[in-house]
Enzyme design. Sequence first.
Site, PDB file in Angstrom:
ATOM      1  N   LYS A  68       0.808  -1.353  -0.088  1.00 40.94           N
ATOM      2  CA  LYS A  68      -0.028  -0.097  -0.032  1.00 40.94           C
ATOM      3  C   LYS A  68       0.627   1.259  -0.062  1.00 40.94           C
ATOM      4  O   LYS A  68       0.493   2.291  -0.390  1.00 40.94           O
ATOM      5  CB  LYS A  68      -1.203   0.112   1.192  1.00 40.94           C
ATOM      6  CG  LYS A  68      -2.044  -0.969   0.976  1.00 40.94           C
ATOM      7  CD  LYS A  68      -3.014  -1.066   2.207  1.00 40.94           C
ATOM      8  CE  LYS A  68      -4.082  -1.712   2.305  1.00 40.94           C
ATOM      9  NZ  LYS A  68      -5.323  -1.400   3.024  1.00 40.94           N
ATOM     10  N   ASP A 104     -10.051   3.259   2.099  1.00 40.28           N
ATOM     11  CA  ASP A 104     -10.127   2.322   3.655  1.00 40.28           C
ATOM     12  C   ASP A 104     -10.833   3.205   4.881  1.00 40.28           C
ATOM     13  O   ASP A 104     -11.611   2.574   5.391  1.00 40.28           O
ATOM     14  CB  ASP A 104      -8.679   1.928   3.839  1.00 40.28           C
ATOM     15  CG  ASP A 104      -7.958   0.760   3.387  1.00 40.28           C
ATOM     16  OD1 ASP A 104      -9.186  -0.187   2.979  1.00 40.28           O
ATOM     17  OD2 ASP A 104      -6.933   0.595   3.184  1.00 40.28           O
TER      18      ASP A 104
HETATM   19  P1  NAP Z   1       0.209  -2.893  12.168  1.00 38.65           P
HETATM   20  O1  NAP Z   1       0.654  -1.609  11.290  1.00 38.65           O
HETATM   21  O2  NAP Z   1       1.103  -3.924  12.050  1.00 38.65           O
HETATM   22  O3  NAP Z   1      -0.222  -2.324  13.594  1.00 38.65           O
HETATM   23  C1  NAP Z   1      -0.133  -3.345  14.756  1.00 38.65           C
HETATM   24  C2  NAP Z   1      -0.773  -2.665  15.733  1.00 38.65           C
HETATM   25  O4  NAP Z   1      -1.186  -3.679  16.846  1.00 38.65           O
HETATM   26  C3  NAP Z   1       0.312  -1.579  16.438  1.00 38.65           C
HETATM   27  O5  NAP Z   1      -0.547  -0.661  17.047  1.00 38.65           O
HETATM   28  C4  NAP Z   1       0.934  -2.540  17.564  1.00 38.65           C
HETATM   29  O6  NAP Z   1       1.617  -1.922  18.700  1.00 38.65           O
HETATM   30  C5  NAP Z   1      -0.369  -3.325  18.055  1.00 38.65           C
HETATM   31  N1  NAP Z   1       0.018  -4.716  18.746  1.00 38.65           N
HETATM   32  C6  NAP Z   1       0.586  -5.642  17.914  1.00 38.65           C
HETATM   33  N2  NAP Z   1       0.862  -6.908  18.910  1.00 38.65           N
HETATM   34  C7  NAP Z   1       0.494  -6.263  20.144  1.00 38.65           C
HETATM   35  C8  NAP Z   1       0.581  -6.823  21.486  1.00 38.65           C
HETATM   36  N3  NAP Z   1       1.014  -7.855  21.814  1.00 38.65           N
HETATM   37  N4  NAP Z   1       0.210  -5.829  22.344  1.00 38.65           N
HETATM   38  C9  NAP Z   1      -0.153  -4.662  22.094  1.00 38.65           C
HETATM   39  N5  NAP Z   1      -0.401  -4.034  21.230  1.00 38.65           N
HETATM   40  C10 NAP Z   1       0.143  -4.843  19.881  1.00 38.65           C
HETATM   41  O7  NAP Z   1      -1.019  -3.471  11.590  1.00 38.65           O
HETATM   42  P2  NAP Z   1      -2.366  -2.492  10.784  1.00 38.65           P
HETATM   43  O8  NAP Z   1      -2.113  -2.501   9.373  1.00 38.65           O
HETATM   44  O9  NAP Z   1      -2.559  -1.169  11.390  1.00 38.65           O
HETATM   45  O10 NAP Z   1      -3.643  -3.738  10.985  1.00 38.65           O
HETATM   46  C11 NAP Z   1      -4.239  -3.481  12.493  1.00 38.65           C
HETATM   47  C12 NAP Z   1      -5.480  -4.438  12.123  1.00 38.65           C
HETATM   48  O11 NAP Z   1      -6.218  -4.093  11.476  1.00 38.65           O
HETATM   49  C13 NAP Z   1      -5.070  -5.940  11.832  1.00 38.65           C
HETATM   50  O12 NAP Z   1      -5.669  -6.806  12.548  1.00 38.65           O
HETATM   51  C14 NAP Z   1      -5.650  -5.734  10.407  1.00 38.65           C
HETATM   52  O13 NAP Z   1      -6.092  -7.120   9.934  1.00 38.65           O
HETATM   53  C15 NAP Z   1      -6.897  -4.946  10.645  1.00 38.65           C
HETATM   54  N6  NAP Z   1      -7.193  -4.389   9.533  1.00 38.65           N
HETATM   55  C16 NAP Z   1      -8.701  -4.535   8.828  1.00 38.65           C
HETATM   56  C17 NAP Z   1      -8.908  -3.836   7.810  1.00 38.65           C
HETATM   57  C18 NAP Z   1     -10.341  -4.288   7.467  1.00 38.65           C
HETATM   58  O14 NAP Z   1     -10.543  -3.947   6.126  1.00 38.65           O
HETATM   59  N7  NAP Z   1     -11.314  -4.634   8.108  1.00 38.65           N
HETATM   60  C19 NAP Z   1      -8.196  -3.112   7.169  1.00 38.65           C
HETATM   61  C20 NAP Z   1      -6.877  -2.801   7.509  1.00 38.65           C
HETATM   62  C21 NAP Z   1      -6.372  -3.454   8.703  1.00 38.65           C
HETATM   63  P3  NAP Z   1       3.037  -1.453  18.716  1.00 38.65           P
HETATM   64  O15 NAP Z   1       3.074  -0.169  17.719  1.00 38.65           O
HETATM   65  O16 NAP Z   1       3.474  -1.231  20.178  1.00 38.65           O
HETATM   66  O17 NAP Z   1       3.778  -2.568  18.014  1.00 38.65           O
END
Ligand code: NAP
Length: 275
Positions: A68, A104
Amino acid sequence: MEKMNKLAVIGYPISHSFSPLMHNYISKQMNAPYIYEAIEVAPENLKDAVGKLKSENFCGFNVTAPHKIEIMNYLDEISLEAKRYNAVNTVVNRDGRLVGYNTDAEGFYMSLKYRGVDVDGANVLILGAGGAARPVALNLAERNIASLALVNRTKEKAEYIRDYVLECSGYAIDTEILKDRYDIIINCTSLGMGDNKDKTPLCDLSLVDESTTVCDMIYNPAKTVLLADCEKKGAKIINGLGMLIFQGILAYRIFTGINVPDSIADGIEKEVLGV
Ligand code: NAP
């Protein structure tokens, strides 16, 4: 030149994607001639793949993880919104010029609206500060909300989003939980899926009651631990399927110019996703 009726999603991996089923369903319902396929593109092949889609005269394509941000290097034009979100999920081929958009965050907002959730005057709490949180935070900050807090395990990332949102929109967000309750709580962390399926980002449920709406960006599983916990407390719960559906509906409108009605979301849920 071959007729422009080809659409695709590119990502790596891509076999799990709902997008082909969803877009082909929309085409069928709208009686439109578009055919949508999933194409696996490894990161090192992104540039070549984009060139190929252009030369094969694809009408447009969606872009999913991990491309992306990188995709922005290979486009002729990027919408203001996608620039501000620093991510492109939709590319349309306008007479040989590739133009990038981001649907999104608006898709997320529409999924709330579709479920009858009004963000006007709402106190909102976002959990997480990754790629998904920033566009949602910026999108909400530009609406008529009462307050916005965004908290994250790694505080610096929350502070980065706070500074970014302030710069883009002039809206000041908190990076701590300062209130006793929030109207809308949104999980933008990955806690609740994959290896973290049994985990929740919100252990203290005192913030949640019958008047709270709790949204999870995760859609697999359909009911995360967070949503199950909050449902038990009487909260309205919304998973990430609506966001997935509405980002797709918005992308389809951009690709084709066809004014697909929002109500098609019901059919996608029932007939495509079987929920
Ligand atoms: P990302 O950039 O990898 O960010 C992950 C987030 O989760 C960060 O804030 C991270 O905190 C936190 N995290 C991960 N492990 C953790 C733990 N053990 N304890 C506390 N915090 C933790 O991922 P993203 O792209 O933002 O996606 C986030 C979620 O949204 C995913 O589940 C994804 O599947 C979902 N999503 C859904 C859609 C949809 O269309 N429905 C679209 C996009 C994303 P740190 O910064 O501290 O590492």
